[in-house]
Design an enzyme around this catalytic site. Structure first.
Site, short mmCIF file in Angstrom:
data_model
loop_
_atom_site.label_atom_id
_atom_site.label_comp_id
_atom_site.label_asym_id
_atom_site.label_seq_id
_atom_site.Cartn_x
_atom_site.Cartn_y
_atom_site.Cartn_z
CB SER A 113 44.19 43.84 23.44
OG SER A 113 44.14 45.16 23.04
CG ASP A 139 41.72 47.34 20.01
OD1 ASP A 139 42.64 47.75 20.75
OD2 ASP A 139 40.96 46.40 20.33
CD GLU A 188 36.76 51.84 26.62
OE1 GLU A 188 36.22 51.40 27.62
OE2 GLU A 188 37.55 51.17 25.92
NE ARG A 230 35.53 49.18 34.96
CZ ARG A 230 36.45 48.58 34.21
NH1 ARG A 230 37.70 49.02 34.18
NH2 ARG A 230 36.13 47.53 33.49
N PRO A 231 36.32 46.41 39.05
CG PRO A 231 34.84 44.59 39.04
CD PRO A 231 34.90 46.06 39.31
N GLY A 269 38.02 43.84 33.54
CA GLY A 269 37.46 42.71 32.81
C GLY A 269 38.48 42.08 31.89
#
Ligand code: G16
Length: 545
Positions: free
Chosen positions: A68, A284, A374, A501-502, A504
């Site tokens: 992506s 996407d 998002e 935040r880590p 992903g």
């Protein structure tokens, strides 16, 4: 177990796809992602796993080879569940176990999954495979095919497709065509028909032309949108940039670049007021933008997209006289202004989910209509079966003309939306239809509310897993002292909010901050990055202002 698994075949194939020594990977926000050169074995394992999942669900399962928004040298794999949704969480765990198993452990892990999940090995398996345009993708999709073949699964290789197209194929196959025809032509026909029917209902068709500049991130979106062009009405004029003919994938272009850097992609010239959008590497995600007459750049991200779609749908529901439950799902990255606008002005319930469309999708399923986006432009709208039936019935049977027309528009919107996953092409068509129908310019759309200035940064740490979060990722629980420091910093600014935040999908920690001015948002983000660097084990150079 009803029959034995053919472990000899697995062993034979697996030797051809040896696990790199010491490599451990985690099924992350959207599957496995790392350097393409390390992924051959993981891909083989995902072929194996897809077969087991397919046998268990007695359904077609999808395997998409893509990384992506990541750079060209990375790659990754996303598994697609029966209705086109992301893989169920427990199977993500199986995926991680299987991918990390050593050669001699493979048999044991496969047997274990079959037992835990009551997989009927006699059941046939069918897998659909797709890939993005990365130079590594073809070979890696062959590794997936080897995995599928090793366990005797059948497959269809769709070759180059966008991620949402593969999700669509999975859903079409498992609904026996009721969602659509499982071919790329079927996809183009379904969407373009819905788009034409929806926009036909426009009373004020501006000058009749839709003109849009599309940055395709030098990815698969360019190929597929070009294929689709001939299905769209001729008044829809698309100007392609970063169509893959020269530039590098996602390099200084694409939805992620535009969102994070808050600037236009290279290779796309914007005249004031011109409506532009960017896809990401597997199409996407989508974000919109324009330059105002003073040359200032304006971004319309996933939050603005969710807002305009929600406004449109709510108006139609009122016109049709439908009372259906409705909610918007966002993540911690949602701009504070968007949440306030949705809740206070539009009176729409808003929920916050963890990053990753799988989390938003799940929450959205709780409502008759769940709009999820998002901020990075990844999202869609879900209609419950009951809501869809009501709308389709009303579109046919309603006696009141105005109500019937509204129901018809809702019906066409349902058909235009790819409900399986966020889809840049489908979202683009939905937005273009809304702008035509509501006779809105991009500036008018933008002026619905004003974003709070924000900044996103990345920090490199030795092990990003030291950061654990809670409250939909808005607060860090470990390492000790980090959240206290963030709170302390945030208090120094007006209208401020920050979290870490880590990631992903990348080996970094993400930092987000917003505040009353851009300068303050930048300052806060920088201070928080320093806190991460010092408290969470930063590596390399200290973050610079
Ligand atoms: C994937 C996920 C998105 C997520 C993004 C970033 O997007 O599908 O839901 O927002 O990764 O995730 P993270 O912050 O954990 O790296 P894509 O477009 O890269 O597949």
């Amino acid at each position: 177990l009803q029959v034995e698994m053919d472990f000899e075949a697995v062993a034979k194939y697996s030797k051809l796809h040896a696990k790199p020594p010491g490599l451990t990977l985690q099924y992350g926000t959207a599957g496995f992602r790392t350097k393409a050169e390390d992924l051959d074995h993981t891909m083989f394992c995902m072929g194996l796993l897809a077969v087991l999942r397919s046998k268990q669900k007695k359904s077609t399962i999808g395997v998409m080879v893509t990384a992506s928004h990541n750079p060209e040298e990375d790659n990754g794999v996303k598994l697609i569940d029966p209705l086109g949704e992301m893989l169920a969480p427990i199977w993500e765990e199986h995926a991680t176990h299987l991918a990390n198993a050593e050669e001699h452990e493979l048999q044991g892990v496969l047997t274990d999954i079959c037992q835990k999940e009551a997989v009927d090995l006699q059941q046939e398996a069918f897998i659909v495979i797709g890939r993005d345009t990365r130079s590594s993708s073809k070979k890696l999709s062959q590794s997936v095919i080897d995995g599928v073949s090793a366990l005797g699964g059948q497959y269809q290789d769709y070759g180059l497709v966008t991620t949402p197209q593969l999700h669509y194929m999975v859903c079409c196959r498992n609904t026996h065509g009721s969602y659509g025809t499982a071919t790329v032509e079927g996809y183009y026909q379904k969407l373009s028909k819905a788009f034409v029917e929806l926009t036909m209902q426009a009373t004020s068709q501006r000058d009749g032309h839709i003109c849009l500049k599309v940055d395709c991130a030098n990815g698969i979106g360019a190929l597929k949108l070009k294929e689709m062009e001939r299905y769209l009405p001729s008044c829809f004029v698309i100007h392609f940039s970063n169509d893959g003919t020269k530039g590098e994938l996602n390099h200084q272009c694409g939805a992620d670049f535009v969102k994070v850097h808050q600037k236009p992609p290279v290779g796309l010239e914007m005249k004031p007021g011109e409506r532009c959008c960017s896809f990401d590497g597997d199409a996407d995600r989508i974000v919109y933008y324009y330059n105002d007459p003073a040359g200032h750049f304006h971004l319309l991200d996933g939050d603005k997209i969710a807002t305009v779609i929600s406004t449109f749908l709510k108006e139609l529901l009122v016109k049709a006289g439908q009372t259906l439950s409705f909610a918007v799902i966002q993540t911690a990255y949602a701009n504070g202004s968007s949440t306030r606008y949705l809740e206070e002005t539009m009176k729409v319930p808003v929920h916050c989910a963890k990053t990753g469309v799988k989390h938003l999708h799940h929450k959205a399923q709780e409502f008759d209509i769940g709009v999820y986006f998002e901020a990075n432009g990844h999202g869609t709208v879900l209609f419950s079966k009951a809501a869809e039936q009501k709308i389709r019935y009303q579109a046919k049977e309603e006696k009141n003309n105005q109500k019937r027309e509204a129901a018809k528009m809702l019906e066409n919107t349902i058909d235009l939306i790819n409900q399986t996953i966020g889809d840049a092409v489908s979202d683009m068509l939905v937005i273009e239809a809304i702008l035509v129908l509501k006779n809105l310019t991009v500036q008018q759309w933008d002026s619905m509310y004003t974003d709070l200035p924000s900044r996103q940064l990345k920090v490199k740490v030795a092990d990003r897993r030291v950061i654990d979060t809670t409250d939909a990722e808005r607060r860090a629980v470990t390492p000790p002292g980090l959240q206290e420091r963030i709170d302390e910093l945030t208090q120094r600014f007006k209208l401020a909010r920050a979290f870490v935040r880590p990631s992903g999908t990348e080996d970094i920690v993400r930092v987000y901050a917003e505040a009353d001015t851009q300068e303050n948002a930048d300052k806060l983000a920088h201070e928080v990055s320093l806190a991460v660097y010092h408290i969470a084990g930063g590596v390399g150079e200290q973050p610079k202002a």
